[in-house]
Design a protein around this motif. Structure first.
Motif, PDB file in Angstrom:
ATOM      1  N   ALA A  63       0.655  -1.228   0.178  1.00 18.25           N
ATOM      2  CA  ALA A  63      -0.201  -0.109   0.160  1.00 18.25           C
ATOM      3  C   ALA A  63       1.047   1.257  -0.173  1.00 18.25           C
ATOM      4  O   ALA A  63       0.613   2.376  -0.696  1.00 18.25           O
ATOM      5  N   GLU A  64       2.060   1.371   0.959  1.00 14.05           N
ATOM      6  CA  GLU A  64       2.798   2.525   0.816  1.00 14.05           C
ATOM      7  C   GLU A  64       3.431   2.671  -0.222  1.00 14.05           C
ATOM      8  O   GLU A  64       3.509   3.893  -0.872  1.00 14.05           O
ATOM      9  N   LEU A  65       3.870   1.763  -1.123  1.00 15.03           N
ATOM     10  CA  LEU A  65       4.609   1.948  -2.327  1.00 15.03           C
ATOM     11  C   LEU A  65       3.830   2.120  -3.650  1.00 15.03           C
ATOM     12  O   LEU A  65       3.902   3.053  -4.455  1.00 15.03           O
ATOM     13  N   ALA A  66       2.562   1.590  -3.459  1.00 12.59           N
ATOM     14  CA  ALA A  66       1.645   1.800  -4.613  1.00 12.59           C
ATOM     15  C   ALA A  66       1.130   3.530  -4.377  1.00 12.59           C
ATOM     16  O   ALA A  66       0.893   4.131  -5.515  1.00 12.59           O
ATOM     17  N   ARG A  67       0.670   3.947  -3.143  1.00 16.58           N
ATOM     18  CA  ARG A  67       0.389   5.315  -2.768  1.00 16.58           C
ATOM     19  C   ARG A  67       1.457   6.219  -3.299  1.00 16.58           C
ATOM     20  O   ARG A  67       1.089   7.118  -3.894  1.00 16.58           O
ATOM     21  N   ALA A  68       2.817   5.866  -3.325  1.00 16.32           N
ATOM     22  CA  ALA A  68       3.921   6.790  -3.534  1.00 16.32           C
ATOM     23  C   ALA A  68       3.934   6.635  -5.143  1.00 16.32           C
ATOM     24  O   ALA A  68       4.663   7.482  -5.578  1.00 16.32           O
ATOM     25  N   GLY A  69       3.258   5.691  -5.794  1.00 19.49           N
ATOM     26  CA  GLY A  69       3.351   5.789  -7.347  1.00 19.49           C
ATOM     27  C   GLY A  69       4.466   5.084  -7.872  1.00 19.49           C
ATOM     28  O   GLY A  69       4.928   5.211  -8.974  1.00 19.49           O
ATOM     29  N   VAL A  70       5.293   4.363  -6.884  1.00 16.64           N
ATOM     30  CA  VAL A  70       6.555   3.735  -7.359  1.00 16.64           C
ATOM     31  C   VAL A  70       6.523   2.257  -7.723  1.00 16.64           C
ATOM     32  O   VAL A  70       7.598   1.595  -8.036  1.00 16.64           O
ATOM     33  N   LEU A  71       5.430   1.560  -6.888  1.00 21.72           N
ATOM     34  CA  LEU A  71       5.343   0.028  -7.390  1.00 21.72           C
ATOM     35  C   LEU A  71       5.119  -0.511  -8.651  1.00 21.72           C
ATOM     36  O   LEU A  71       4.006   0.041  -9.197  1.00 21.72           O
ATOM     37  N   THR A  72       5.939  -1.279  -9.151  1.00 16.12           N
ATOM     38  CA  THR A  72       5.648  -1.705 -10.319  1.00 16.12           C
ATOM     39  C   THR A  72       5.242  -2.991 -10.532  1.00 16.12           C
ATOM     40  O   THR A  72       4.465  -3.430 -11.633  1.00 16.12           O
ATOM     41  N   ASP A  73       5.628  -4.011  -9.443  1.00 15.98           N
ATOM     42  CA  ASP A  73       5.067  -5.179  -9.468  1.00 15.98           C
ATOM     43  C   ASP A  73       5.216  -5.643  -7.808  1.00 15.98           C
ATOM     44  O   ASP A  73       6.123  -5.106  -7.163  1.00 15.98           O
ATOM     45  N   SER A  74       4.669  -6.771  -7.758  1.00 17.13           N
ATOM     46  CA  SER A  74       4.732  -7.422  -6.359  1.00 17.13           C
ATOM     47  C   SER A  74       4.544  -8.704  -6.640  1.00 17.13           C
ATOM     48  O   SER A  74       3.545  -9.215  -7.169  1.00 17.13           O
ATOM     49  N   ALA A  75       5.241  -9.834  -5.948  1.00 19.77           N
ATOM     50  CA  ALA A  75       5.055 -11.212  -5.610  1.00 19.77           C
ATOM     51  C   ALA A  75       5.471 -11.884  -4.661  1.00 19.77           C
ATOM     52  O   ALA A  75       6.725 -11.769  -4.303  1.00 19.77           O
TER      53      ALA A  75
END
Length: 127
Positions: free
Chosen positions: A113-125
């Motif tokens: 959630a934190e990385l997505a909120r910052a707009g920097v998350l490209t993927d997670s697994a």
């Protein structure tokens, strides 16, 4: 049950480390710097957990997580959340294992959630 969760981030390792640290602190962890830029996060009391096991509350049940930060060949950052070496089965049997799994999943969700909120998350697994 996954033993790790990788977050692929379009940001430098230092800013990624700060965002991951912030997410874990909000989840109640004490976060310390580890070797080679890693993070070590702990929550709860090991003594209390060993004494009363599964009767320890969600936030007092001892949990340890580790985060490794790496730079991928394409220059992006990978933050790998790892289950700590806490031997959850000795800390409350099956209930202790379930609590450790839940704590790991909650931490992974908070980081995501934190990385997505910052707009920097490209993927997670999970892995």
């Amino acid at each position: 049950m996954p033993e790790s969760h990788d977050f692929f981030v379009a940001a430098d390792p230092d800013s990624t480390r700060l965002r991951v640290r912030d997410a874990l602190v909000r989840e109640g962890y004490i976060v310390e710097d580890g070797a080679q830029g890693a993070l070590r996060a702990t929550r709860g009391s090991l003594g209390v957990t060993l004494l009363i096991g599964a009767l320890a509350g969600e936030r007092t049940f001892h949990t340890r997580l580790d985060v490794q930060l790496m730079v991928a060949p394409d220059g992006s950052t990978v933050a790998r959340l790892l289950r700590g070496s806490g031997r959850a089965v000795l800390k409350g049997g099956a209930i202790g294992v379930a609590r450790g799994t839940r704590a790991f999943e909650q931490a992974a969700n908070a980081i995501h959630a934190e990385l997505a909120r910052a707009g920097v998350l490209t993927d997670s697994a999970p892995s």
